[in-house]
Design a protein around this motif. Structure first.
Motif, PDB file in Angstrom:
ATOM      1  N   ALA A   1       0.836  -1.210   0.000  1.00 39.95           N
ATOM      2  CA  ALA A   1       0.000   0.000   0.000  1.00 39.95           C
ATOM      3  C   ALA A   1       0.871   1.259   0.000  1.00 39.95           C
ATOM      4  CB  ALA A   1      -0.922  -0.004   1.215  1.00 39.95           C
ATOM      5  N   GLU A   2       0.505   2.194  -0.856  1.00 33.43           N
ATOM      6  CA  GLU A   2       1.285   3.439  -0.973  1.00 33.43           C
ATOM      7  C   GLU A   2       0.597   4.597  -0.264  1.00 33.43           C
ATOM      8  OE1 GLU A   2       1.065   3.695  -5.235  1.00 33.43           O
ATOM      9  OE2 GLU A   2       1.510   1.558  -5.249  1.00 33.43           O
ATOM     10  N   ILE A   3      -0.703   4.443  -0.075  1.00 37.41           N
ATOM     11  CA  ILE A   3      -1.509   5.500   0.540  1.00 37.41           C
ATOM     12  C   ILE A   3      -2.238   4.894   1.724  1.00 37.41           C
ATOM     13  CG2 ILE A   3      -3.630   6.869   0.190  1.00 37.41           C
ATOM     14  CD1 ILE A   3      -2.792   7.319  -2.676  1.00 37.41           C
TER      15      ILE A   3
ATOM     16  N   GLY B   1       7.285   6.862   4.051  1.00 40.34           N
ATOM     17  CA  GLY B   1       7.027   7.486   2.751  1.00 40.34           C
ATOM     18  C   GLY B   1       5.636   7.235   2.217  1.00 40.34           C
ATOM     19  N   MET B   2       4.743   6.719   3.071  1.00 42.39           N
ATOM     20  CA  MET B   2       3.356   6.557   2.607  1.00 42.39           C
ATOM     21  C   MET B   2       2.706   7.931   2.536  1.00 42.39           C
ATOM     22  SD  MET B   2       1.836   3.321   4.736  1.00 42.39           S
ATOM     23  CE  MET B   2       0.585   2.648   3.647  1.00 42.39           C
ATOM     24  N   ARG B   3       1.767   8.063   1.653  1.00 42.93           N
ATOM     25  CA  ARG B   3       0.968   9.298   1.622  1.00 42.93           C
ATOM     26  C   ARG B   3      -0.222   9.085   2.553  1.00 42.93           C
ATOM     27  NH1 ARG B   3       0.034  11.033  -4.464  1.00 42.93           N
ATOM     28  NH2 ARG B   3      -0.257  13.068  -3.490  1.00 42.93           N
ATOM     29  N   VAL B   4      -0.411  10.044   3.452  1.00 38.94           N
ATOM     30  CA  VAL B   4      -1.379   9.870   4.539  1.00 38.94           C
ATOM     31  C   VAL B   4      -2.534  10.852   4.394  1.00 38.94           C
ATOM     32  CG1 VAL B   4      -1.673   9.939   7.062  1.00 38.94           C
ATOM     33  CG2 VAL B   4       0.529   9.208   6.084  1.00 38.94           C
ATOM     34  N   CYS B   5      -3.752  10.370   4.656  1.00 44.72           N
ATOM     35  CA  CYS B   5      -4.891  11.276   4.797  1.00 44.72           C
ATOM     36  C   CYS B   5      -5.808  10.708   5.864  1.00 44.72           C
ATOM     37  CB  CYS B   5      -5.615  11.467   3.470  1.00 44.72           C
ATOM     38  SG  CYS B   5      -6.186   9.947   2.694  1.00 44.72           S
ATOM     39  N   GLY B   6      -6.698  11.544   6.384  1.00 49.39           N
ATOM     40  CA  GLY B   6      -7.519  11.061   7.489  1.00 49.39           C
ATOM     41  C   GLY B   6      -8.828  11.807   7.632  1.00 49.39           C
ATOM     42  N   ILE B   7      -9.828  11.081   8.093  1.00 46.82           N
ATOM     43  CA  ILE B   7     -11.150  11.661   8.363  1.00 46.82           C
ATOM     44  C   ILE B   7     -11.573  11.209   9.759  1.00 46.82           C
ATOM     45  CG2 ILE B   7     -13.545  11.910   7.594  1.00 46.82           C
ATOM     46  CD1 ILE B   7     -12.636  10.722   4.863  1.00 46.82           C
ATOM     47  N   SER B   8     -12.057  12.171  10.537  1.00 46.97           N
ATOM     48  CA  SER B   8     -12.483  11.859  11.897  1.00 46.97           C
ATOM     49  C   SER B   8     -13.977  12.098  12.026  1.00 46.97           C
ATOM     50  CB  SER B   8     -11.713  12.773  12.860  1.00 46.97           C
ATOM     51  OG  SER B   8     -11.973  12.394  14.185  1.00 46.97           O
ATOM     52  N   CYS B   9     -14.632  11.198  12.734  1.00 46.26           N
ATOM     53  CA  CYS B   9     -16.047  11.400  13.050  1.00 46.26           C
ATOM     54  C   CYS B   9     -16.106  12.009  14.458  1.00 46.26           C
ATOM     55  CB  CYS B   9     -16.772  10.058  13.012  1.00 46.26           C
ATOM     56  SG  CYS B   9     -18.420  10.152  13.715  1.00 46.26           S
ATOM     57  N   ILE B  10     -16.623  13.220  14.546  1.00 49.71           N
ATOM     58  CA  ILE B  10     -16.753  13.859  15.862  1.00 49.71           C
ATOM     59  C   ILE B  10     -17.933  13.171  16.561  1.00 49.71           C
ATOM     60  CG2 ILE B  10     -17.113  16.051  17.096  1.00 49.71           C
ATOM     61  CD1 ILE B  10     -14.567  16.095  15.372  1.00 49.71           C
ATOM     62  N   SER B  11     -17.611  12.220  17.415  1.00 48.31           N
ATOM     63  CA  SER B  11     -18.675  11.390  17.993  1.00 48.31           C
ATOM     64  C   SER B  11     -19.317  12.043  19.206  1.00 48.31           C
ATOM     65  CB  SER B  11     -18.117  10.022  18.369  1.00 48.31           C
ATOM     66  OG  SER B  11     -17.032  10.191  19.243  1.00 48.31           O
ATOM     67  N   ASN B  12     -18.657  13.024  19.769  1.00 52.33           N
ATOM     68  CA  ASN B  12     -19.186  13.722  20.958  1.00 52.33           C
ATOM     69  C   ASN B  12     -18.423  15.026  21.085  1.00 52.33           C
ATOM     70  OD1 ASN B  12     -16.961  11.603  21.724  1.00 52.33           O
ATOM     71  ND2 ASN B  12     -16.787  13.242  23.224  1.00 52.33           N
ATOM     72  N   MET B  13     -19.013  15.984  21.767  1.00 49.38           N
ATOM     73  CA  MET B  13     -18.238  17.170  22.107  1.00 49.38           C
ATOM     74  C   MET B  13     -17.412  16.802  23.344  1.00 49.38           C
ATOM     75  SD  MET B  13     -18.584  19.169  19.702  1.00 49.38           S
ATOM     76  CE  MET B  13     -17.812  20.694  20.243  1.00 49.38           C
TER      77      MET B  13
ATOM     78  N   THR C   1     -13.832   8.970  -1.670  1.00 51.67           N
ATOM     79  CA  THR C   1     -12.427   9.325  -1.466  1.00 51.67           C
ATOM     80  C   THR C   1     -11.514   8.266  -2.083  1.00 51.67           C
ATOM     81  OG1 THR C   1     -12.896  10.558   0.566  1.00 51.67           O
ATOM     82  CG2 THR C   1     -10.658   9.734   0.307  1.00 51.67           C
ATOM     83  N   VAL C   2     -11.821   6.999  -1.810  1.00 55.53           N
ATOM     84  CA  VAL C   2     -10.949   5.933  -2.322  1.00 55.53           C
ATOM     85  C   VAL C   2     -10.992   5.876  -3.849  1.00 55.53           C
ATOM     86  CG1 VAL C   2     -10.456   3.449  -2.290  1.00 55.53           C
ATOM     87  CG2 VAL C   2     -11.123   4.615  -0.181  1.00 55.53           C
ATOM     88  N   ARG C   3     -12.143   6.216  -4.421  1.00 58.13           N
ATOM     89  CA  ARG C   3     -12.244   6.283  -5.889  1.00 58.13           C
ATOM     90  C   ARG C   3     -11.157   7.236  -6.421  1.00 58.13           C
ATOM     91  NH1 ARG C   3     -16.866   5.006  -8.261  1.00 58.13           N
ATOM     92  NH2 ARG C   3     -18.096   5.611  -6.452  1.00 58.13           N
ATOM     93  N   GLN C   4     -10.995   8.366  -5.741  1.00 60.40           N
ATOM     94  CA  GLN C   4     -10.000   9.359  -6.153  1.00 60.40           C
ATOM     95  C   GLN C   4      -8.580   8.910  -5.786  1.00 60.40           C
ATOM     96  OE1 GLN C   4     -11.177  11.689  -8.024  1.00 60.40           O
ATOM     97  NE2 GLN C   4     -13.256  11.039  -7.546  1.00 60.40           N
ATOM     98  N   LEU C   5      -8.443   8.309  -4.612  1.00 61.26           N
ATOM     99  CA  LEU C   5      -7.112   7.889  -4.152  1.00 61.26           C
ATOM    100  C   LEU C   5      -6.529   6.831  -5.080  1.00 61.26           C
ATOM    101  CD1 LEU C   5      -7.554   7.521  -0.266  1.00 61.26           C
ATOM    102  CD2 LEU C   5      -6.620   9.454  -1.539  1.00 61.26           C
ATOM    103  N   GLY C   6      -7.408   5.963  -5.589  1.00 62.41           N
ATOM    104  CA  GLY C   6      -6.956   4.889  -6.472  1.00 62.41           C
ATOM    105  C   GLY C   6      -6.223   5.457  -7.678  1.00 62.41           C
ATOM    106  N   ALA C   7      -6.733   6.579  -8.178  1.00 59.54           N
ATOM    107  CA  ALA C   7      -6.111   7.212  -9.340  1.00 59.54           C
ATOM    108  C   ALA C   7      -4.773   7.830  -8.948  1.00 59.54           C
ATOM    109  CB  ALA C   7      -7.037   8.280  -9.890  1.00 59.54           C
ATOM    110  N   CYS C   8      -4.627   8.144  -7.681  1.00 62.11           N
ATOM    111  CA  CYS C   8      -3.437   8.834  -7.172  1.00 62.11           C
ATOM    112  C   CYS C   8      -2.309   7.873  -6.809  1.00 62.11           C
ATOM    113  CB  CYS C   8      -3.831   9.563  -5.888  1.00 62.11           C
ATOM    114  SG  CYS C   8      -3.591  11.300  -5.970  1.00 62.11           S
ATOM    115  N   ALA C   9      -2.658   6.635  -6.421  1.00 63.29           N
ATOM    116  CA  ALA C   9      -1.656   5.677  -5.948  1.00 63.29           C
ATOM    117  C   ALA C   9      -0.618   5.470  -7.045  1.00 63.29           C
ATOM    118  CB  ALA C   9      -2.325   4.356  -5.585  1.00 63.29           C
ATOM    119  N   GLY C  10       0.622   5.445  -6.654  1.00 65.38           N
ATOM    120  CA  GLY C  10       1.683   5.217  -7.624  1.00 65.38           C
ATOM    121  C   GLY C  10       2.199   6.490  -8.247  1.00 65.38           C
TER     122      GLY C  10
END
Ligand code: HPA
Length: 283
Positions: free
Chosen positions: A106-108, A225-237, A269-278
Motif C-alpha cells: 500500500a502506498e496510501i 514514505g506513505m501518503r497519509v490522509c484522514g477523516i475523523s467522526c466527531i462522535s461527541n463534544m 475518497t478511495v475512488r480518487q485515491l486509487g487514481a493517485c496511488a503510484g
C-alpha cells in the motif's frame, strides 16, 4: 536484523502464506466504520489472531482482522479494528499493522477514527478532515534504533497529511454534498476521557479534535514514505463542553448514526485515491 523489523518480516511471511494480494490503498476503519466491509467487495479476510505475534484489540466494537478487496475498483487492504496504546501494547506493536500494510504494497493510507470535538463550532456527528496533528503526548513510534529499511532517522513531518489527498477528500465531500469540518487532531493516551481542564489545554494548543489513536499511525506511515490522509467522526463534544458525561456507548452510537455518510465519503475518497496511488515521484 532489528527485532521490530524481524517481527514485521515474520508477520508479512504469515500474510503471504494466506493471501496473494497487492493493495494500493490501506484503510483503517475506526469506530462506526467497522461494518464498512459491507460497502466494499471483499475477496478475503485474515483475522489478526492468525498472524503470529500480531496485536489483537481488546476494545468492544472493534473486530480484529484484515480485509482484502476492492473499493471503487481500487485494490485495498482494510483494518477492521485497530489496537490502541492504552491497551498496553508497546508503540512498535501499535503501528505494526500500518507497517505491515506498507510491506504488502500500500502506498496510501486513509486513517479514520472517532474523536471528541474540541472546537466549539463543531457538533457531535460532524465529519472532520484531519489537516494536521499533535502527537507529542504519546511516545513516538520511531524511538529506538532507526529502521533504515523503512525510512530515515529524522523524517520531515511538515505535510504529514498529504495536501493533494486532503484536496481530494474536500472535493469528494463537496460532490456528495456532505458538510466537512477541518482541523488538527490531537492524540492523548487515554483510556480515560479527558478532564475539562485537559480539553481547555488541548484547545489552547491548537487542537480541534481529540482522540486516542491515529497520530502515531500517521507518524509511522509518513516515516515509510506513505501518503497519509484522514477523516475523523466527531462522535461527541469533548469533556466540559456539554453537561452529558462521556461514555464509550455515546461514541459508538453517534459513530453508528453517521456511518452511512462516513461510508459514502470513504468510498468516494478511495475512488480518487486509487487514481493517485503510484503517482509519488512521477513527474
Ligand atoms: N476523547 C478522547 N477520545 C475520544 C473521544 C473523546 O472525547 N471521543 C471519541 N474518542
Amino acid at each position: 536484523m532489528n527485532p521490530i523489523e524481524e517481527k514485521l518480516e515474520r508477520c508479512y511471511a504469515d500474510v503471504k502464506r494466506s493471501i496473494d494480494f497487492t493493495p494500493r490503498v490501506a484503510i483503517v476503519l475506526g469506530s462506526g466504520l467497522g461494518d464498512y466491509a459491507e460497502t466494499a467487495t471483499v475477496e478475503a479476510a485474515l483475522p489478526y489472531s492468525e498472524i503470529d505475534g500480531f496485536p489483537v484489540s481488546t476494545v468492544p466494537g472493534h473486530k480484529g482482522r484484515f480485509l482484502f478487496g476492492y473499493v471503487a475498483g481500487t485494490p485495498v487492504v482494510m483494518m477492521q479494528g485497530r489496537v490502541h496504546y492504552y491497551e498496553g501494547y508497546p508503540m512498535s506493536d501499535v503501528v505494526l499493522p500500518i507497517r505491515l500494510m506498507r510491506r504488502m504494497g500500500a502506498e496510501i493510507v486513509l486513517l479514520t477514527n472517532a474523536s471528541g470535538g474540541v472546537n466549539a463550532a463543531f457538533h457531535a456527528g460532524d465529519l472532520m478532515l484531519i489537516t494536521d496533528q499533535i502527537s507529542s503526548f504519546v511516545p513516538s513510534p520511531l524511538i529506538g534504533p532507526n529502521l533504515e529499511a523503512l525510512g530515515s532517522r529524522f523524517p520531515d513531518m511538515s505535510h504529514i497529511y498529504d495536501p493533494e489527498l486532503c484536496g481530494l477528500i474536500r472535493e469528494a465531500a463537496e460532490r456528495l454534498s456532505i458538510p466537512l469540518q477541518e482541523g488538527v487532531y490531537l492524540q492523548l493516551t487515554g483510556p480515560a476521557f479527558e478532564t475539562p481542564a485537559e480539553i481547555r489545554m488541548c484547545r489552547g494548543l491548537g487542537a480541534d479534535a481529540v482522540g486516542m489513536s491515529t497520530a502515531c499511525e500517521a507518524v509511522a506511515a509518513n516515516h515509510m514514505g506513505m501518503r497519509v490522509c484522514g477523516i475523523s467522526c466527531i462522535s461527541n463534544m469533548a469533556s466540559g463542553m456539554t453537561e452529558t458525561p462521556l461514555s464509550h456507548e455515546e461514541v459508538q452510537e453517534t459513530a453508528d448514526r453517521v456511518a452511512p455518510l462516513f461510508r459514502k465519503l470513504v468510498t468516494e475518497t478511495v475512488r480518487q485515491l486509487g487514481a493517485c496511488a503510484g503517482k509519488r515521484g512521477e513527474n
